[in-house]
Motif scaffolding. Structure first.
Motif, PDB file in Angstrom:
ATOM      1  N   TYR A 108       9.327   8.585   2.274  1.00 55.98           N
ATOM      2  CA  TYR A 108       8.424   8.907   3.382  1.00 55.98           C
ATOM      3  C   TYR A 108       9.133   8.877   4.730  1.00 55.98           C
ATOM      4  CZ  TYR A 108       4.689   8.554  -0.045  1.00 55.98           C
ATOM      5  OH  TYR A 108       3.874   8.732  -1.129  1.00 55.98           O
TER       6      TYR A 108
ATOM      7  N   ILE B  69       0.233  -5.470  10.690  1.00 54.07           N
ATOM      8  CA  ILE B  69       1.172  -5.792   9.616  1.00 54.07           C
ATOM      9  C   ILE B  69       2.578  -5.506  10.138  1.00 54.07           C
ATOM     10  CG2 ILE B  69       1.922  -5.211   7.273  1.00 54.07           C
ATOM     11  CD1 ILE B  69      -0.975  -4.510   6.625  1.00 54.07           C
TER      12      ILE B  69
ATOM     13  N   ASN C 145       4.216  -0.324   8.153  1.00 52.38           N
ATOM     14  CA  ASN C 145       3.527   0.668   7.323  1.00 52.38           C
ATOM     15  C   ASN C 145       4.419   1.270   6.238  1.00 52.38           C
ATOM     16  OD1 ASN C 145       1.245   0.300   8.805  1.00 52.38           O
ATOM     17  ND2 ASN C 145       1.294   2.265   9.857  1.00 52.38           N
ATOM     18  N   PHE C 146       5.732   1.217   6.449  1.00 48.93           N
ATOM     19  CA  PHE C 146       6.636   1.784   5.454  1.00 48.93           C
ATOM     20  C   PHE C 146       7.295   0.696   4.610  1.00 48.93           C
ATOM     21  CE2 PHE C 146       6.144   4.963   8.707  1.00 48.93           C
ATOM     22  CZ  PHE C 146       5.930   6.112   7.955  1.00 48.93           C
TER      23      PHE C 146
ATOM     24  N   LEU D 117       5.389  -1.680   2.721  1.00 44.94           N
ATOM     25  CA  LEU D 117       4.342  -2.402   1.985  1.00 44.94           C
ATOM     26  C   LEU D 117       4.750  -2.758   0.566  1.00 44.94           C
ATOM     27  CD1 LEU D 117       1.364  -0.702   3.703  1.00 44.94           C
ATOM     28  CD2 LEU D 117       1.730  -3.166   3.553  1.00 44.94           C
ATOM     29  N   SER D 118       5.767  -2.095   0.034  1.00 46.06           N
ATOM     30  CA  SER D 118       6.229  -2.508  -1.296  1.00 46.06           C
ATOM     31  C   SER D 118       6.806  -3.918  -1.226  1.00 46.06           C
ATOM     32  CB  SER D 118       7.263  -1.515  -1.841  1.00 46.06           C
ATOM     33  OG  SER D 118       8.434  -1.548  -1.057  1.00 46.06           O
TER      34      SER D 118
ATOM     35  N   TYR E   5       5.675  -6.294   0.816  1.00 39.23           N
ATOM     36  CA  TYR E   5       4.500  -7.172   0.849  1.00 39.23           C
ATOM     37  C   TYR E   5       3.922  -7.335  -0.554  1.00 39.23           C
ATOM     38  CZ  TYR E   5       4.338  -7.488   5.909  1.00 39.23           C
ATOM     39  OH  TYR E   5       4.639  -7.777   7.213  1.00 39.23           O
ATOM     40  N   ASP E   6       3.879  -6.209  -1.279  1.00 39.61           N
ATOM     41  CA  ASP E   6       3.447  -6.222  -2.671  1.00 39.61           C
ATOM     42  C   ASP E   6       4.200  -7.275  -3.475  1.00 39.61           C
ATOM     43  OD1 ASP E   6       1.430  -4.593  -3.517  1.00 39.61           O
ATOM     44  OD2 ASP E   6       2.740  -3.235  -4.648  1.00 39.61           O
TER      45      ASP E   6
ATOM     46  N   LEU F 277       3.304 -10.871  -2.265  1.00 43.52           N
ATOM     47  CA  LEU F 277       1.973 -11.335  -2.688  1.00 43.52           C
ATOM     48  C   LEU F 277       1.925 -11.599  -4.194  1.00 43.52           C
ATOM     49  CD1 LEU F 277      -0.191  -8.939  -0.488  1.00 43.52           C
ATOM     50  CD2 LEU F 277       0.095 -11.413  -0.159  1.00 43.52           C
TER      51      LEU F 277
ATOM     52  N   GLN G  69      -1.641   6.733  -7.021  1.00 43.65           N
ATOM     53  CA  GLN G  69      -0.748   7.517  -6.156  1.00 43.65           C
ATOM     54  C   GLN G  69      -0.450   6.848  -4.827  1.00 43.65           C
ATOM     55  OE1 GLN G  69      -2.827  11.210  -5.694  1.00 43.65           O
ATOM     56  NE2 GLN G  69      -2.687  11.717  -7.865  1.00 43.65           N
TER      57      GLN G  69
ATOM     58  N   PRO H 176      -0.097   3.340  -3.726  1.00 47.31           N
ATOM     59  CA  PRO H 176      -0.050   1.876  -3.878  1.00 47.31           C
ATOM     60  C   PRO H 176       0.054   1.146  -2.543  1.00 47.31           C
ATOM     61  CG  PRO H 176       2.036   2.873  -4.506  1.00 47.31           C
ATOM     62  CD  PRO H 176       1.063   3.999  -4.330  1.00 47.31           C
ATOM     63  N   TYR H 177       0.530   1.827  -1.485  1.00 51.15           N
ATOM     64  CA  TYR H 177       0.734   1.109  -0.225  1.00 51.15           C
ATOM     65  C   TYR H 177      -0.577   0.792   0.474  1.00 51.15           C
ATOM     66  CZ  TYR H 177       5.652   2.149  -0.848  1.00 51.15           C
ATOM     67  OH  TYR H 177       6.926   2.234  -1.340  1.00 51.15           O
TER      68      TYR H 177
ATOM     69  N   ARG I 186      -3.258   0.073  -1.160  1.00 50.34           N
ATOM     70  CA  ARG I 186      -3.710  -1.095  -1.906  1.00 50.34           C
ATOM     71  C   ARG I 186      -2.993  -2.349  -1.399  1.00 50.34           C
ATOM     72  NH1 ARG I 186      -1.062  -3.496  -5.411  1.00 50.34           N
ATOM     73  NH2 ARG I 186       0.206  -1.756  -6.175  1.00 50.34           N
ATOM     74  N   SER I 187      -1.665  -2.247  -1.214  1.00 54.50           N
ATOM     75  CA  SER I 187      -0.906  -3.394  -0.696  1.00 54.50           C
ATOM     76  C   SER I 187      -1.465  -3.850   0.647  1.00 54.50           C
ATOM     77  CB  SER I 187       0.562  -3.025  -0.499  1.00 54.50           C
ATOM     78  OG  SER I 187       1.089  -2.406  -1.635  1.00 54.50           O
ATOM     79  N   MET I 188      -1.863  -2.893   1.470  1.00 54.54           N
ATOM     80  CA  MET I 188      -2.402  -3.210   2.794  1.00 54.54           C
ATOM     81  C   MET I 188      -3.687  -4.036   2.642  1.00 54.54           C
ATOM     82  SD  MET I 188      -2.730  -0.206   5.616  1.00 54.54           S
ATOM     83  CE  MET I 188      -2.509  -0.564   7.366  1.00 54.54           C
TER      84      MET I 188
ATOM     85  N   PHE J 151       0.689   7.224   5.972  1.00 57.53           N
ATOM     86  CA  PHE J 151       0.498   7.075   4.532  1.00 57.53           C
ATOM     87  C   PHE J 151       0.293   8.419   3.839  1.00 57.53           C
ATOM     88  CE2 PHE J 151      -0.522   3.029   6.408  1.00 57.53           C
ATOM     89  CZ  PHE J 151       0.165   2.154   5.590  1.00 57.53           C
TER      90      PHE J 151
END
Lengths: 454, 454
Positions: A171, A379, A416-417, A419-420, A422-423, A426, B168, B170-171, B173-175, B417
């Motif tokens: 992205y 975030i 915003n880029f 979040l993986s 953060y995944d 968590l 599709q 997942p980010y 969802r992470s948020m 996103f």
């Protein structure tokens, strides 16, 4: 100010008119960069193949202030002045008497502080008749900022993106392409440097720098652009701290401590320099904290020595804290902080005891980032999560000491880029990657021969 | 204002104190929602299982203005007032005499206008002693906004996310999880509705709504929350238009036309209502344009009739333009606009000729979005790309007519996103998905029996 004010906003009229050059306030005799071949002081001529004269003059200037060109200020208006916030919800959560403020640079188009210098660099290159800029990018914050800036001044932009990021962060690549840039996966087949590194298919910032520099050095209408480390980059970022100074005055408070994360040093320098100048001029007694990753502890565990700015040894030797140009930091998510060296200017301030460096492990920075997101809403990117961790530490110290404390930190970008990451945090699956003492010793043993620094 | 001002900012002091309820200015006799079983007018009691009394009273209020609770304004301060921009660079690129302004809601924590109502709804539910809110989300804009709002008021948040988006995106969802929400892939095994839809593993908004409503209806401490369509949602969004009204006065201009994209209608309504009230009160002669996707052309090709708000028919019958509750819009990237119906309030204004609807195909909206990103810097979400397309159309008409025109449009969110869609567009691989006339005819044939609307 009202009792519950949280946001301090400035109008376009209050956009800074000058950048602040701290070199003018520092004692003379700072060690100069050295030519990588001759080991003699590198002069403006040594930089002319890569940078336009206007930026070289900024790099070596002794003027205390440098006027911001009108065309640069016109672009800054798209997102500047940026807001300064008081983190009242975080303060309540921490049950601290401290007052916590943060300056937010994530409102820029690219989502970080990087456009502040990208715009200035693109402008000066366009003025000098340059048609194209090349650069490297890791996670893409810098590449996207330069892509945006080049678009506005009619320049082409060619970005070598570290292979692993190119694959994992499509992205950020899309963002660069949306702004019209050409993005190559590094190592590429387009350069000698890239072809020589085929055995490292995931790439590295060092390889990507070599590719971008190689192309710029060969073509007269093409220049290279660097997103941190150098004096002129820190100079451009001082718009951050200048605005924050005015906004803290609006809030009626004087920061006891200014906190920023440090990778190459431009975010930290941009926020801190206007406050540092007041300390150097004995107008304030502010403390300064530079937060870095324990996985790449340049300021806390590096040596103060001359070293190359890139991995393969093409750049001038810079006087700085370094882990050795061959040091490969383990893969923390704060890609912007994974640099073996640091801005010579910031390193000099650490050396002089004006800036206190602290290193944090990845999981404690994400814990701080989640606590921040759940109270303040934003975030954060993994890089400023280090500054948040340090700011929380300061606020906890104030609570334990039962004393007031005014803390200002730089929130240099949104997550915003990211979040993986953060995944993973968590899910309890985020690692605290480490390097071995042998790796560090080996990298330090590879420092180039050069005069010792005092 | 200076000659080159582009940004019009307000201080916290200028944050609106009231929401504007347009119902008070409309002629009486608007058709009421009907109970899905009895087909009798649905009263407040019919909504009490899902919504707190305070929101139900807002839903049916005839008061022209409703005070915003202090605790809601305190959260709004985290990002409001939002900036209004003059798009001078886009104007130059279009070579138009028109002046183009845009109100930017992407500065909110979730990146869109949705938190304006999420915060108000979470607050009223918390005040009513509710412990948990359930909701559905498609691409995740609404779910992340409600997750954020619930966190701030100590509510749990449970989100059913449309299966295809869950896989599709997942980010997003992470948020939601970063803000502490629980996210389920819909259809889930947790509800009767979900278990009955196992043959549709990719899910749909209609199924996700049914799951969230089912859970909320069964538990007294749990309520349901909707992110658009209803009067109280549009009410909360009027902070957008109120701020824009003041900011246009700062710019010294009166908009000739106000443009917004329409899915459920809350973004459009939030911007337009304060301007619409001036037209209804004969204080202005503004035109209004509602931009929707040609792939889901509710206002331009739907019929004005009573229909269910959801796919499976659990909600009251709403008087609106509809493509039929069984209509499944083809998969455009503007997920927030893929709704078979629209806000009854907005539909009534279209019916009365006060709002002109226009439909655009996906590729022309992305062309507009890229042109916008390359001039103004901000990469827009696919939804407001429809408003940008309409605004450019207005600016081109002004150029062709050689006449001045003041255009104001709503930029309701950023596209951070949505970059995979930009990727496809730039690669020339973006489709203009279409439905067949048979599909539309079949969906319209499935409208429930109910009184005809005039």
């Amino acid at each position: 100010m009202s009792d519950n004010q949280v946001k301090f906003v400035l109008t376009e009229r209050e956009l800074p008119t000058h950048w602040i050059n701290l070199m003018a306030d520092l004692p003379p005799g700072a060690p100069p960069p050295l030519h990588p071949g001759t080991k003699q002081p590198a002069g403006p001529d040594d930089l002319a193949a890569l940078f336009p004269l206007a930026l070289i003059l900024q790099e070596v200037s002794a003027e205390p202030e440098i006027e911001i060109p009108d065309q640069v200020r016109d672009v800054y208006r798209l997102w500047r002045p940026t807001p300064l916030y008081r983190a009242r919800r975080l303060e309540r959560e921490l049950d601290t008497p401290a007052h916590i403020y943060y300056k937010y640079e994530g409102v820029s188009p690219a989502g970080s502080h990087k456009p502040n210098t990208a715009v200035a660099q693109a402008y000066e290159n366009a003025q000098a008749g340059i048609r194209k800029l090349t650069t490297e990018t890791g996670a893409g914050q810098w590449g996207s900022s330069l892509a945006f800036a080049c678009r506005l001044f009619g320049l082409e932009c060619e970005v070598w993106m570290v292979g692993s990021s190119y694959d994992q962060k499509p992205y950020r690549r899309s963002m660069m392409e949306t702004w019209g840039a050409t993005v190559h996966r590094s190592p590429s087949d387009l350069t000698e440097a890239g072809r020589s590194q085929r055995e490292h298919p995931t790439g590295s910032l060092g390889i990507a720098i070599s590719e971008a520099v190689e192309v710029a050095a060969q073509r007269s209408e093409t220049n290279y652009s660097l997103g941190s480390v150098l004096n002129h980059v820190l100079l451009h970022q001082t718009v951050i701290g200048q605005e924050a100074l005015v906004q803290m005055q609006m809030a009626g408070e004087e920061p006891d401590v200014v906190v920023g994360c440090v990778g190459g040093g431009s975010n930290f320098g941009g926020l801190a320099i206007p406050f540092l100048r007041r300390v150097l001029r004995e107008q304030a007694t502010t403390r300064f904290v530079a937060a870095e990753p324990a996985a790449c502890p340049t300021l806390t565990r590096g040596v103060y020595a001359y070293d190359f700015g890139d991995t393969v040894g093409l750049t001038p030797l810079m006087p700085m804290y370094t882990l050795g140009h061959g040091f490969v930091p383990p893969p923390v998510h704060a890609g912007g902080l994974r640099y073996h060296g640091d801005s010579p200017l910031v390193c000099g301030l650490v050396r002089a005891g004006l800036v206190e460096p602290r290193a944090y492990r990845q999981n404690e920075t994400f814990a701080a980032a989640v606590q921040f997101a759940r109270t303040e809403g934003i975030i954060p990117a993994p890089e400023p999560a280090h500054a948040i961790r340090a700011a929380i530490e300061e606020a906890e110290a104030a609570r334990e000491g039962g004393e007031p404390r005014v803390i200002l930190f730089g929130l240099c970008g949104h997550g915003n880029f990211d979040l993986s990451a953060y995944d993973a945090y968590l899910a309890g699956e985020l690692e605290d990657p480490e390097f071995s003492e042998e790796e560090l010793a080996e990298a330090l043993a590879g420092l180039p021969e050069a005069p010792a620094l005092s």
